[in-house]
Design a protein around this motif. Structure first.
Motif, short mmCIF file in Angstrom:
data_model
loop_
_atom_site.label_atom_id
_atom_site.label_comp_id
_atom_site.label_asym_id
_atom_site.label_seq_id
_atom_site.Cartn_x
_atom_site.Cartn_y
_atom_site.Cartn_z
N SER A 169 0.81 -1.23 0.00
CA SER A 169 0.00 0.00 0.00
C SER A 169 0.84 1.27 0.00
O SER A 169 0.40 2.33 -0.45
CB SER A 169 -0.95 0.01 1.20
OG SER A 169 -0.22 0.17 2.41
N LYS A 170 2.06 1.18 0.49
CA LYS A 170 2.93 2.35 0.57
C LYS A 170 3.50 2.78 -0.78
O LYS A 170 3.93 3.92 -0.96
CB LYS A 170 4.08 2.10 1.54
CG LYS A 170 3.63 1.99 3.00
CD LYS A 170 4.79 1.66 3.91
CE LYS A 170 4.33 1.53 5.36
NZ LYS A 170 5.45 1.16 6.27
N THR A 171 3.52 1.84 -1.72
CA THR A 171 4.13 2.16 -3.02
C THR A 171 3.17 2.08 -4.19
O THR A 171 3.43 2.66 -5.24
CB THR A 171 5.29 1.17 -3.29
OG1 THR A 171 4.79 -0.17 -3.22
CG2 THR A 171 6.40 1.34 -2.26
N ILE A 172 2.04 1.37 -4.01
CA ILE A 172 1.12 1.16 -5.13
C ILE A 172 0.26 2.39 -5.39
O ILE A 172 -0.05 3.16 -4.48
CB ILE A 172 0.22 -0.08 -4.87
CG1 ILE A 172 -0.32 -0.65 -6.19
CG2 ILE A 172 -0.92 0.26 -3.93
CD1 ILE A 172 0.71 -1.37 -6.98
N LYS A 173 -0.09 2.59 -6.65
CA LYS A 173 -0.98 3.70 -7.01
C LYS A 173 -2.23 3.14 -7.67
O LYS A 173 -2.15 2.41 -8.65
CB LYS A 173 -0.26 4.65 -7.96
CG LYS A 173 -1.05 5.91 -8.25
CD LYS A 173 -0.26 6.87 -9.12
CE LYS A 173 -1.09 8.13 -9.41
NZ LYS A 173 -0.35 9.07 -10.27
N ILE A 174 -3.42 3.43 -7.08
CA ILE A 174 -4.70 2.96 -7.62
C ILE A 174 -5.59 4.17 -7.84
O ILE A 174 -5.66 5.08 -6.99
CB ILE A 174 -5.37 1.96 -6.65
CG1 ILE A 174 -4.50 0.70 -6.51
CG2 ILE A 174 -6.76 1.58 -7.14
CD1 ILE A 174 -5.04 -0.33 -5.53
N ASP A 175 -6.25 4.21 -8.99
CA ASP A 175 -7.14 5.33 -9.31
C ASP A 175 -8.20 5.53 -8.22
O ASP A 175 -8.82 4.57 -7.76
CB ASP A 175 -7.85 5.08 -10.65
CG ASP A 175 -6.87 5.14 -11.82
OD1 ASP A 175 -5.78 5.71 -11.63
OD2 ASP A 175 -7.20 4.60 -12.89
N GLY A 176 -8.37 6.77 -7.81
CA GLY A 176 -9.36 7.12 -6.78
C GLY A 176 -8.76 7.23 -5.39
O GLY A 176 -9.44 7.64 -4.45
N PHE A 177 -7.48 6.85 -5.28
CA PHE A 177 -6.80 6.91 -3.96
C PHE A 177 -5.45 7.61 -4.12
O PHE A 177 -4.78 7.47 -5.15
CB PHE A 177 -6.56 5.51 -3.38
CG PHE A 177 -7.82 4.73 -3.15
CD1 PHE A 177 -8.57 4.92 -1.98
CD2 PHE A 177 -8.28 3.82 -4.08
CE1 PHE A 177 -9.73 4.19 -1.76
CE2 PHE A 177 -9.43 3.09 -3.87
CZ PHE A 177 -10.17 3.27 -2.72
N GLY B 101 -0.09 5.77 -1.21
CA GLY B 101 0.18 5.49 0.20
C GLY B 101 -1.06 5.50 1.07
O GLY B 101 -0.98 5.25 2.27
N LYS B 102 -2.23 5.82 0.48
CA LYS B 102 -3.47 5.90 1.26
C LYS B 102 -4.51 4.89 0.82
O LYS B 102 -5.68 5.01 1.16
CB LYS B 102 -4.07 7.32 1.13
CG LYS B 102 -3.17 8.43 1.64
CD LYS B 102 -2.95 8.33 3.14
CE LYS B 102 -2.09 9.47 3.66
NZ LYS B 102 -1.87 9.36 5.13
N VAL B 103 -4.08 3.85 0.08
CA VAL B 103 -5.03 2.83 -0.38
C VAL B 103 -5.39 1.92 0.80
O VAL B 103 -4.50 1.40 1.47
CB VAL B 103 -4.42 1.98 -1.52
CG1 VAL B 103 -5.44 0.98 -2.04
CG2 VAL B 103 -3.91 2.87 -2.64
N PRO B 104 -6.67 1.71 1.12
CA PRO B 104 -7.08 0.86 2.24
C PRO B 104 -6.59 -0.57 2.08
O PRO B 104 -6.51 -1.08 0.96
CB PRO B 104 -8.62 0.92 2.19
CG PRO B 104 -8.94 2.17 1.44
CD PRO B 104 -7.84 2.36 0.46
N LEU B 105 -6.27 -1.21 3.21
CA LEU B 105 -5.74 -2.57 3.17
C LEU B 105 -6.73 -3.56 2.54
O LEU B 105 -6.32 -4.49 1.85
CB LEU B 105 -5.38 -3.04 4.58
CG LEU B 105 -4.11 -2.46 5.20
CD1 LEU B 105 -3.84 -3.14 6.53
CD2 LEU B 105 -2.92 -2.65 4.28
#
Length: 469
Positions: free
Chosen positions: A36-44, A47-51
């Motif tokens: 989660s610290k390195t991944i990038k997901i649209d809408g987030f 580093g702030k993507v929920p687990l």
């Protein structure tokens, strides 16, 4: 984590354990947090993507990583419990059971270990090396061959009939079932009659031909011929004799000696004969080693040394031998093995004795290479492949690339090390035998010189009686 370990023998161990799912969940969360610290997901934001999103999207990947990490921890604990250093482990441990249950995962792992043995009885395994002395006749025959190879060829007259030892320049094309086959055609090909370069019957069929003559020669390819579609097949070769060349009488003179020993300031026929003798001795030794003694030495090593072998390595060698054997099977037997799993298992099992011997010898050779500090460099392996490819008419670069792609270089390197070590052991035996023989000779000479000399006995000459007496 529940864990039980068992040392089956000196070269094999078994580990059984259970990974609790609650412990695995902690690892899942840890891995998901890292992602989660390195991944990038649209809408987030980064580093702030929920687990829960990470765990849902990358579920399979995260589970595999967590299981792998837990299994590795189990393996390390097992090695500690067995008091085994990780350096003793050979190859990758094999997971033989992975049962997922409601609250845990039951795992069984097989571990292969480096066998332990000593080389105290090595000398008894090395056979005696008895080389035949090189005769003056052998040296003179080789000298004649060398001189002959340096002698220019003479073109024969047109009315000359082709005989044994003549060099025939020919055009030829081969046919099987009245159709030409690949590799069966050449023009202006030089062939020494009697050299055995072609299949049996071909060279004999040329004898008696005259320059410009055309002839059809019927032959049969040997059953063991390397090209399967030609093996055992009758064939017809259409041949035209372009010219005949003869070997002139060789001259052994100062000019020949100097051309053969360009680095020697004081080149002489005697020195050349010494060099030829050394070469013949080397050839005799190499032939004896390769055709008899190396095989005998390997057999002795196999019979003398007894130690436990790692099962996984033996199984891998069986797989290799089984796969290689498939290339030599006839189509009918190959199809039978494909359709009958039991037959295939029996065929594979038949290679167990050979596989065990191969693995045992490999460990012995490896131990010897470390003890005697004998090795083969990577560039030596590549040079050997390059040279042999050229000698076989293959493209060296393509051959090397094939070996690299199929991960065959380590096996070739090991075979070269084995050959080097076997030759080393036999050379050591030969040198000791020479030293012993030399020592006995010196002792015999010394003993002879110390013998008390017998007094010289003179004959008593009787005087003949005179008439007066």
């Amino acid at each position: 984590m529940n864990l039980t370990t068992k040392r089956i023998n000196a070269a094999n161990a078994l580990v059984n354990g259970s990974i609790l799912l609650k412990d695995l969940e902690e690892k899942l969360n840890k891995i998901a947090t890292k992602i989660s610290k390195t991944i990038k997901i649209d809408g987030f934001r980064k580093g702030k993507v929920p687990l829960n999103v990470i765990k849902s999207r990358y579920k399979e990947h995260i589970e595999q990583d967590a299981q792998k990490e837990a299994t590795e921890e189990m393996l390390q604990l097992a090695l500690k419990d067995l008091n085994i250093d990780s350096k003793e482990v050979i190859g990758d441990p094999i997971i033989t059971k992975f049962d997922k249950k409601d609250n845990s995962i039951d795992i069984e792992i097989k571990i292969s270990l480096k066998p332990s043995f000593n080389l105290d009885t090595l000398n008894s395994c090395v056979p005696e090396v008895k080389l035949k002395s090189i005769t003056e006749k052998q040296i003179d025959e080789r000298l004649q061959e060398i001189a002959q190879s340096k002698t220019p060829l003479i073109e024969a007259k047109k009315d000359k009939k082709l005989t044994k030892n003549d060099i025939a320049n020919i055009n030829f094309e081969g046919f099987v079932d009245e159709k030409p086959f690949e590799g069966g055609k050449a023009e202006s090909f030089d062939l020494t009659i009697g050299s055995g370069q072609f299949i049996p019957g071909f060279e004999d069929g040329l004898i008696g031909m005259k320059i410009g003559e055309e002839r059809e020669i019927s032959v049969t390819f040997p059953e063991s011929y390397h090209t399967q579609n030609l093996a055992g097949k009758p064939a017809v070769f259409k041949v035209k004799l372009n010219k005949i060349q003869l070997k002139d009488t060789p001259k052994i003179d100062d000019e020949l000696v100097k051309s053969l020993l360009p680095q020697e300031k004081n080149a002489s026929l005697g020195l050349l004969k010494e060099k030829i003798k050394e070469q013949l001795e080397l050839e005799t030794k190499t032939k004896l080693y390769n055709e008899e003694l190396k095989e005998e030495l390997i057999k002795n090593l196999d019979n003398t040394f007894e130690f436990e072998l790692p099962d996984l390595i033996v199984e891998q060698e069986m797989d290799l031998l089984f796969r290689n054997s498939l290339n030599t099977l006839d189509p009918k037997e190959f199809e039978e093995l494909k359709l009958d799993a039991n037959k295939a298992r029996q065929k594979r099992e038949s290679f167990r004795p050979e596989a065990k011997k191969s693995v045992k010898i490999t460990f012995i050779i490896d131990a010897l290479s470390k003890q005697e500090k004998i090795s083969v460099q990577d560039n030596e392996v590549l040079q050997t492949i390059y040279y042999e490819s050229m000698m076989n008419g293959q493209n060296p670069k393509e051959t090397i690339e094939y070996y690299k792609k199929n991960n065959l270089l380590p096996a070739i390197k090991m075979a070269m090390i084995e050959d080097k070590i076997l030759a080393y052991l036999l050379d050591e035996k030969l040198n000791k035998s020479k030293e012993k023989s030399s020592q006995k000779h010196e002792e015999s000479k010394e003993k002879e010189s110390k013998k008390p000399k017998e007094p010289i006995q003179t004959k008593t000459v009787k005087k003949s009686k005179t008439k007066a007496e």
